[in-house]
Design a protein around this motif. Structure first.
Motif, PDB file in Angstrom:
ATOM      1  N   ASP A   5       0.863  -1.384  -0.018  1.00  7.26           N
ATOM      2  CA  ASP A   5      -0.014  -0.015  -0.111  1.00  7.26           C
ATOM      3  C   ASP A   5       0.754   1.286   0.173  1.00  7.26           C
ATOM      4  OD1 ASP A   5      -1.046  -0.406   3.536  1.00  7.26           O
ATOM      5  OD2 ASP A   5       0.970  -0.373   2.619  1.00  7.26           O
ATOM      6  N   PRO A   6       1.673   1.333  -1.070  1.00  3.49           N
ATOM      7  CA  PRO A   6       2.458   2.627  -1.083  1.00  3.49           C
ATOM      8  C   PRO A   6       1.666   4.134  -0.815  1.00  3.49           C
ATOM      9  CG  PRO A   6       2.404   1.630  -3.413  1.00  3.49           C
ATOM     10  CD  PRO A   6       1.706   0.581  -2.318  1.00  3.49           C
ATOM     11  N   GLU A   7       0.504   3.965  -1.535  1.00  4.65           N
ATOM     12  CA  GLU A   7      -0.247   5.120  -1.400  1.00  4.65           C
ATOM     13  C   GLU A   7      -0.688   5.555   0.088  1.00  4.65           C
ATOM     14  OE1 GLU A   7      -3.217   1.869  -1.294  1.00  4.65           O
ATOM     15  OE2 GLU A   7      -1.525   2.275  -2.539  1.00  4.65           O
ATOM     16  N   ARG A   8      -0.706   4.896   0.820  1.00  5.03           N
ATOM     17  CA  ARG A   8      -0.609   5.322   2.024  1.00  5.03           C
ATOM     18  C   ARG A   8       0.306   5.846   2.661  1.00  5.03           C
ATOM     19  NH1 ARG A   8      -3.954   0.497   5.389  1.00  5.03           N
ATOM     20  NH2 ARG A   8      -5.941   0.448   4.038  1.00  5.03           N
ATOM     21  N   GLY A   9       1.603   5.899   2.060  1.00  8.88           N
ATOM     22  CA  GLY A   9       2.839   6.604   2.560  1.00  8.88           C
ATOM     23  C   GLY A   9       3.054   8.073   1.882  1.00  8.88           C
ATOM     24  N   ALA A  10       3.926   8.516   2.481  1.00  4.14           N
ATOM     25  CA  ALA A  10       4.575  10.001   1.751  1.00  4.14           C
ATOM     26  C   ALA A  10       6.052   9.776   2.153  1.00  4.14           C
ATOM     27  CB  ALA A  10       3.740  10.918   2.609  1.00  4.14           C
ATOM     28  N   SER A  11       6.675   9.868   1.047  1.00  2.09           N
ATOM     29  CA  SER A  11       8.271   9.502   1.117  1.00  2.09           C
ATOM     30  C   SER A  11       8.837  10.714   1.397  1.00  2.09           C
ATOM     31  CB  SER A  11       8.787   9.114  -0.075  1.00  2.09           C
ATOM     32  OG  SER A  11      10.179   8.866  -0.201  1.00  2.09           O
ATOM     33  N   ALA A  12       9.662  10.719   2.700  1.00  2.00           N
ATOM     34  CA  ALA A  12      10.407  11.917   3.070  1.00  2.00           C
ATOM     35  C   ALA A  12      11.484  12.040   2.079  1.00  2.00           C
ATOM     36  CB  ALA A  12      10.888  11.623   4.594  1.00  2.00           C
ATOM     37  N   ILE A  13      12.093  10.883   1.501  1.00  2.00           N
ATOM     38  CA  ILE A  13      13.084  10.695   0.558  1.00  2.00           C
ATOM     39  C   ILE A  13      12.987  11.605  -0.633  1.00  2.00           C
ATOM     40  CG2 ILE A  13      14.734   9.513  -0.954  1.00  2.00           C
ATOM     41  CD1 ILE A  13      14.932   7.462   1.702  1.00  2.00           C
ATOM     42  N   HIS A  14      11.786  11.379  -1.256  1.00  2.00           N
ATOM     43  CA  HIS A  14      11.194  11.892  -2.347  1.00  2.00           C
ATOM     44  C   HIS A  14      11.096  13.245  -2.189  1.00  2.00           C
ATOM     45  CE1 HIS A  14       9.360   7.883  -3.973  1.00  2.00           C
ATOM     46  NE2 HIS A  14      10.577   7.922  -3.901  1.00  2.00           N
ATOM     47  N   GLU A  15      10.503  13.680  -1.017  1.00  2.00           N
ATOM     48  CA  GLU A  15      10.391  15.221  -0.723  1.00  2.00           C
ATOM     49  C   GLU A  15      11.732  15.811  -0.751  1.00  2.00           C
ATOM     50  OE1 GLU A  15       9.265  18.736  -0.270  1.00  2.00           O
ATOM     51  OE2 GLU A  15       8.032  17.145  -0.799  1.00  2.00           O
ATOM     52  N   LEU A  16      12.769  15.315   0.065  1.00  4.63           N
ATOM     53  CA  LEU A  16      14.053  15.840   0.096  1.00  4.63           C
ATOM     54  C   LEU A  16      14.680  16.002  -1.150  1.00  4.63           C
ATOM     55  CD1 LEU A  16      16.380  16.796   1.879  1.00  4.63           C
ATOM     56  CD2 LEU A  16      17.159  14.253   2.090  1.00  4.63           C
ATOM     57  N   ALA A  17      14.505  15.199  -2.140  1.00  2.00           N
ATOM     58  CA  ALA A  17      14.840  15.256  -3.611  1.00  2.00           C
ATOM     59  C   ALA A  17      14.337  16.717  -3.979  1.00  2.00           C
ATOM     60  CB  ALA A  17      14.599  14.067  -4.458  1.00  2.00           C
ATOM     61  N   HIS A  18      13.070  16.723  -3.874  1.00  2.00           N
ATOM     62  CA  HIS A  18      12.566  18.343  -4.290  1.00  2.00           C
ATOM     63  C   HIS A  18      13.049  19.415  -3.789  1.00  2.00           C
ATOM     64  CE1 HIS A  18       9.292  16.851  -6.984  1.00  2.00           C
ATOM     65  NE2 HIS A  18       9.079  15.842  -6.038  1.00  2.00           N
ATOM     66  N   GLN A  19      13.454  19.263  -2.388  1.00  2.00           N
ATOM     67  CA  GLN A  19      14.130  20.360  -1.602  1.00  2.00           C
ATOM     68  C   GLN A  19      15.533  20.633  -1.970  1.00  2.00           C
ATOM     69  OE1 GLN A  19      12.302  22.346   0.278  1.00  2.00           O
ATOM     70  NE2 GLN A  19      10.549  21.116  -0.127  1.00  2.00           N
ATOM     71  N   ILE A  20      16.209  19.534  -2.433  1.00  2.00           N
ATOM     72  CA  ILE A  20      17.468  19.862  -2.608  1.00  2.00           C
ATOM     73  C   ILE A  20      17.678  20.313  -3.932  1.00  2.00           C
ATOM     74  CG2 ILE A  20      19.781  18.597  -3.510  1.00  2.00           C
ATOM     75  CD1 ILE A  20      19.035  16.382  -1.611  1.00  2.00           C
ATOM     76  N   ILE A  21      16.708  20.387  -4.937  1.00  2.00           N
ATOM     77  CA  ILE A  21      16.564  20.985  -6.306  1.00  2.00           C
ATOM     78  C   ILE A  21      16.530  22.548  -6.187  1.00  2.00           C
ATOM     79  CG2 ILE A  21      15.414  21.333  -8.366  1.00  2.00           C
ATOM     80  CD1 ILE A  21      14.991  18.458  -8.479  1.00  2.00           C
ATOM     81  N   ALA A  22      15.383  22.782  -5.082  1.00  2.00           N
ATOM     82  CA  ALA A  22      15.166  24.368  -4.488  1.00  2.00           C
ATOM     83  C   ALA A  22      16.255  24.791  -3.836  1.00  2.00           C
ATOM     84  CB  ALA A  22      13.892  24.073  -3.579  1.00  2.00           C
ATOM     85  N   ILE A  23      17.041  23.980  -2.947  1.00  2.00           N
ATOM     86  CA  ILE A  23      18.318  24.767  -2.252  1.00  2.00           C
ATOM     87  C   ILE A  23      19.311  25.164  -3.140  1.00  2.00           C
ATOM     88  CG2 ILE A  23      20.121  24.121  -0.817  1.00  2.00           C
ATOM     89  CD1 ILE A  23      18.018  22.269   0.690  1.00  2.00           C
TER      90      ILE A  23
END
Length: 392
Positions: free
Chosen positions: A214-232
């Protein structure tokens, strides 16, 4: 505001000053080699204090009134006061190094092709020796203007100056100028600007779940961090001297688990306080891209930039005038790294950095200083001390 002005005349023949320093080359070399042999990694209090004991003894031997400042779990900082005309000058540096005890077996003290090698010799024990010989020259040659000089040699500069910053700033507030004996730039140039340094830790909070069932129940902190690294990374402005580096990341628990948390360590370098404030604000304004993730930011720009302001420029021009009188030109430049001079300059106290001897290899296996430059640097600093005074 006060300004430093050169004395109109220098009665002493600078060639005599240089000759005297040249005659003391053996003393200077022995002082430097003794300090280098006493290895002093920042995090080894016992080792740093052994080096500090020797340094304190030698400072007393050249006429200094020595005080030890408690460094807590770090080595004790060493203050040496030399009487003279007021207002005084602060000579600043550190005797902690990045090298562990035992490194000298891999990097033994040795002379080769006019260079003296050893761990911590360039950054910055040779600078301490140069300053000590300069102080001897001021006193023993009875230079025409002998200011009150305070030497402050600290023990935690390489790891952020947490235990020494308050002492550095307190002593800087009592003087008209600060001379920093950190290594010179290539070719012997002084450092008239240094970047400020910040350290930030970004934590991303997500929601764990089974990655297959059930991956849809999760929210990946790693995937979010990837977005933030691009923004940084997008906040960088290299032409303005603003850089951000995500130097370390961590997160997740297993490959089949949607990551609940992730972390990134960020190094920030800025050339001005205005850029420091702008970057701090921008980092705090970061927002999540993925639903149900949350950001948490800690840290800040804790070492302000050394900006090339009027006080710094005036000290540099005075130094260049003295160097020319001794037969050389003193160039200037900027450094991407910081020093304790960043703290003093941020207080508005005129600060000139990078006055240590020529060499290369800070934090590297080929660390060395050029023997030919040591006595000249001592004469240069002695003349510089003797030619500065505070006027309203």
């Amino acid at each position: 505001m006060t300004h430093l002005m050169p004395i109109d005349v220098m009665p002493i023949d600078l060639s005599d000053l240089l000759a005297w320093c040249e005659s003391e080359r053996a003393w200077l070399r022995q002082t430097i080699e003794t300090l280098v042999a006493l290895e002093s990694p920042s995090t080894d209090k016992a080792a740093v204090d052994r080096c500090g004991d020797e340094l304190a003894s030698r400072l007393r031997g050249i006429g200094g009134t020595v005080t030890r400042l408690d460094g807590g779990d770090r080595g004790d900082h060493i203050v040496a006061d030399f009487d003279g005309a007021s207002p005084g000058l602060l000579v600043l540096g550190h005797f902690d190094t990045v090298w562990p005890v035992g490194q000298i077996a891999r990097m033994p003290l040795r002379e080769e092709a006019g260079r003296l090698y050893g761990p911590g010799i360039f950054d910055m024990k040779a600078g301490i020796g140069v300053a000590m010989l300069a102080m001897r020259a001021v006193r023993e040659m009875k230079l025409p203007y002998a200011p009150r000089v305070t030497m402050l040699w600290t023990t935690d500069e390489e790891i952020g100056s947490a235990t020494s910053r308050s002492a550095i700033e307190a002593h800087a507030r009592q003087v008209s100028a600060v001379y920093v004996l950190e290594p010179s730039l290539p070719g012997g140039a002084a450092k008239t600007s240094r970047k400020g340094v910040g350290e930030f830790e970004l934590t991303v909070h997500g929601v764990s779940a089974h990655a297959g069932l059930d991956p849809e129940r999760g929210a990946s902190a790693i995937h979010e961090l990837a977005h933030q690294i691009i923004a940084i990374t997008a906040l960088q402005d290299v032409e303005r001297g603003v850089t951000l580096n995500v130097g370390r990341i961590a997160g997740g628990s297993r490959t089949n688990v949607v990551a609940e948390s992730a972390h990134a360590s960020i190094d920030v370098r800025v050339s001005t306080m205005a850029d420091a404030a702008r970057i701090e604000e921008s980092l705090h304004r970061l927002r999540p891209c993925l639903p149900r993730t949350r950001l948490e930011l800690r840290g800040g720009v804790d070492r302000p930039p050394l900006e090339r302001g009027p006080g710094v420029v005036h000290l540099y021009e005075l130094g260049r005038e003295v160097a020319r009188a001794l037969g050389r030109d003193l160039a200037e430049g900027a450094a991407g790294g910081a020093s304790d001079g960043n703290f003093t300059a941020a207080l508005g106290v005129p600060t000139l950095d990078g006055l240590g001897p020529r060499g290369d290899g800070a934090h590297a296996l080929h660390e060395h200083v050029e023997l030919e430059d040591l006595a000249w640097r001592s004469a240069f600093l002695a003349a510089l001390l003797s030619r500065a005074r505070k006027v309203h």
